[in-house]
Design an enzyme around this catalytic site. Sequence first.
Site, PDB file in Angstrom:
ATOM      1  N   CYS A   2      33.508  35.357  31.861  1.00 47.73           N
ATOM      2  CA  CYS A   2      34.769  35.986  32.269  1.00 47.73           C
ATOM      3  C   CYS A   2      34.913  35.795  33.774  1.00 47.73           C
ATOM      4  CB  CYS A   2      34.793  37.471  31.889  1.00 47.73           C
ATOM      5  SG  CYS A   2      33.793  38.521  32.957  1.00 47.73           S
ATOM      6  N   HIS A  95      35.008  43.184  31.314  1.00 53.18           N
ATOM      7  CA  HIS A  95      33.660  43.236  31.899  1.00 53.18           C
ATOM      8  C   HIS A  95      33.693  44.554  32.666  1.00 53.18           C
ATOM      9  CE1 HIS A  95      30.295  40.990  34.286  1.00 53.18           C
ATOM     10  NE2 HIS A  95      30.306  42.260  34.697  1.00 53.18           N
ATOM     11  N   HIS A  97      33.844  47.616  34.930  1.00 56.04           N
ATOM     12  CA  HIS A  97      33.848  47.685  36.390  1.00 56.04           C
ATOM     13  C   HIS A  97      34.461  49.004  36.814  1.00 56.04           C
ATOM     14  CE1 HIS A  97      37.548  45.899  34.876  1.00 56.04           C
ATOM     15  NE2 HIS A  97      38.158  46.478  35.896  1.00 56.04           N
ATOM     16  N   HIS A  99      36.742  50.904  39.625  1.00 54.31           N
ATOM     17  CA  HIS A  99      37.664  50.777  40.755  1.00 54.31           C
ATOM     18  C   HIS A  99      37.354  51.885  41.756  1.00 54.31           C
ATOM     19  CE1 HIS A  99      40.730  48.109  38.794  1.00 54.31           C
ATOM     20  NE2 HIS A  99      40.190  48.621  37.696  1.00 54.31           N
TER      21      HIS A  99
HETATM   22  P1  AMP Z   1      41.305  46.392  35.059  1.00 50.98           P
HETATM   23  O1  AMP Z   1      42.768  46.198  34.909  1.00 50.98           O
HETATM   24  O2  AMP Z   1      40.852  47.811  35.146  1.00 50.98           O
HETATM   25  O3  AMP Z   1      40.532  45.601  34.024  1.00 50.98           O
HETATM   26  O4  AMP Z   1      40.928  45.797  36.473  1.00 50.98           O
HETATM   27  C1  AMP Z   1      40.774  44.454  36.727  1.00 50.98           C
HETATM   28  C2  AMP Z   1      40.988  44.280  38.196  1.00 50.98           C
HETATM   29  O5  AMP Z   1      40.435  43.038  38.584  1.00 50.98           O
HETATM   30  C3  AMP Z   1      42.473  44.257  38.605  1.00 50.98           C
HETATM   31  O6  AMP Z   1      42.717  45.320  39.523  1.00 50.98           O
HETATM   32  C4  AMP Z   1      42.633  42.884  39.278  1.00 50.98           C
HETATM   33  O7  AMP Z   1      43.467  42.917  40.405  1.00 50.98           O
HETATM   34  C5  AMP Z   1      41.205  42.533  39.635  1.00 50.98           C
HETATM   35  N1  AMP Z   1      40.930  41.111  39.718  1.00 50.98           N
HETATM   36  C6  AMP Z   1      41.256  40.151  38.818  1.00 50.98           C
HETATM   37  N2  AMP Z   1      40.827  38.945  39.233  1.00 50.98           N
HETATM   38  C7  AMP Z   1      40.209  39.150  40.422  1.00 50.98           C
HETATM   39  C8  AMP Z   1      39.567  38.295  41.368  1.00 50.98           C
HETATM   40  N3  AMP Z   1      39.468  36.978  41.173  1.00 50.98           N
HETATM   41  N4  AMP Z   1      39.035  38.862  42.490  1.00 50.98           N
HETATM   42  C9  AMP Z   1      39.137  40.193  42.702  1.00 50.98           C
HETATM   43  N5  AMP Z   1      39.729  41.039  41.842  1.00 50.98           N
HETATM   44  C10 AMP Z   1      40.259  40.537  40.741  1.00 50.98           C
HETATM   45 ZN    ZN Z   2      31.661  38.977  32.604  1.00 52.54          ZN
END
Ligand code: AMP
Ligand code: ZN
Length: 110
Positions: A2, A95, A97, A99
């Site tokens: 991912c 994956h 994470h 915030h």
């Molecule tokens: P979620 O919507 O809780 O799954 O959060 C995913 C987060 O990943 C979103 O806030 C995106 O802005 C962030 N995101 C996606 N791609 C990247 C990237 N390449 N670098 C940093 N953040 C990212």
């Molecule tokens: Zn992953």
Amino acid sequence: MCIFCDIIEGKVPSTKRYEDDKFIIIDDISHRAKKHYLIIPKAHYSTFAEQTEEQAIDLGLMLNRFSRFDKILGLEEGYRMMINQGENAGQSVEHVHVHILGGEKLPVAP
Ligand code: AMP
Ligand code: ZN
């Protein structure tokens, strides 16, 4: 596996703020607060249902340690930790994470 796995492996660039053997902390690419970081476990698991007890302990420890990063990350006045799980919450990267939102007064969360 991912986009976050690619970031962890260095295949996709990121603004890395912290790294150890189990976690990285990066800036969110489309920040929704003045400061918006993501705490990402290096182990790929999409939801808490997939998380092992060992991974749960690791994440708990990471969140505890994070309390000591507030000054370097501009979060002295407080911050919000937020985890989206599944479609209804708008999870867009499968994956797990965390915030971290701060750097300004945040609107009341739903
Ligand atoms: P979620 O919507 O809780 O799954 O959060 C995913 C987060 O990943 C979103 O806030 C995106 O802005 C962030 N995101 C996606 N791609 C990247 C990237 N390449 N670098 C940093 N953040 C990212
Ligand atoms: Zn992953």
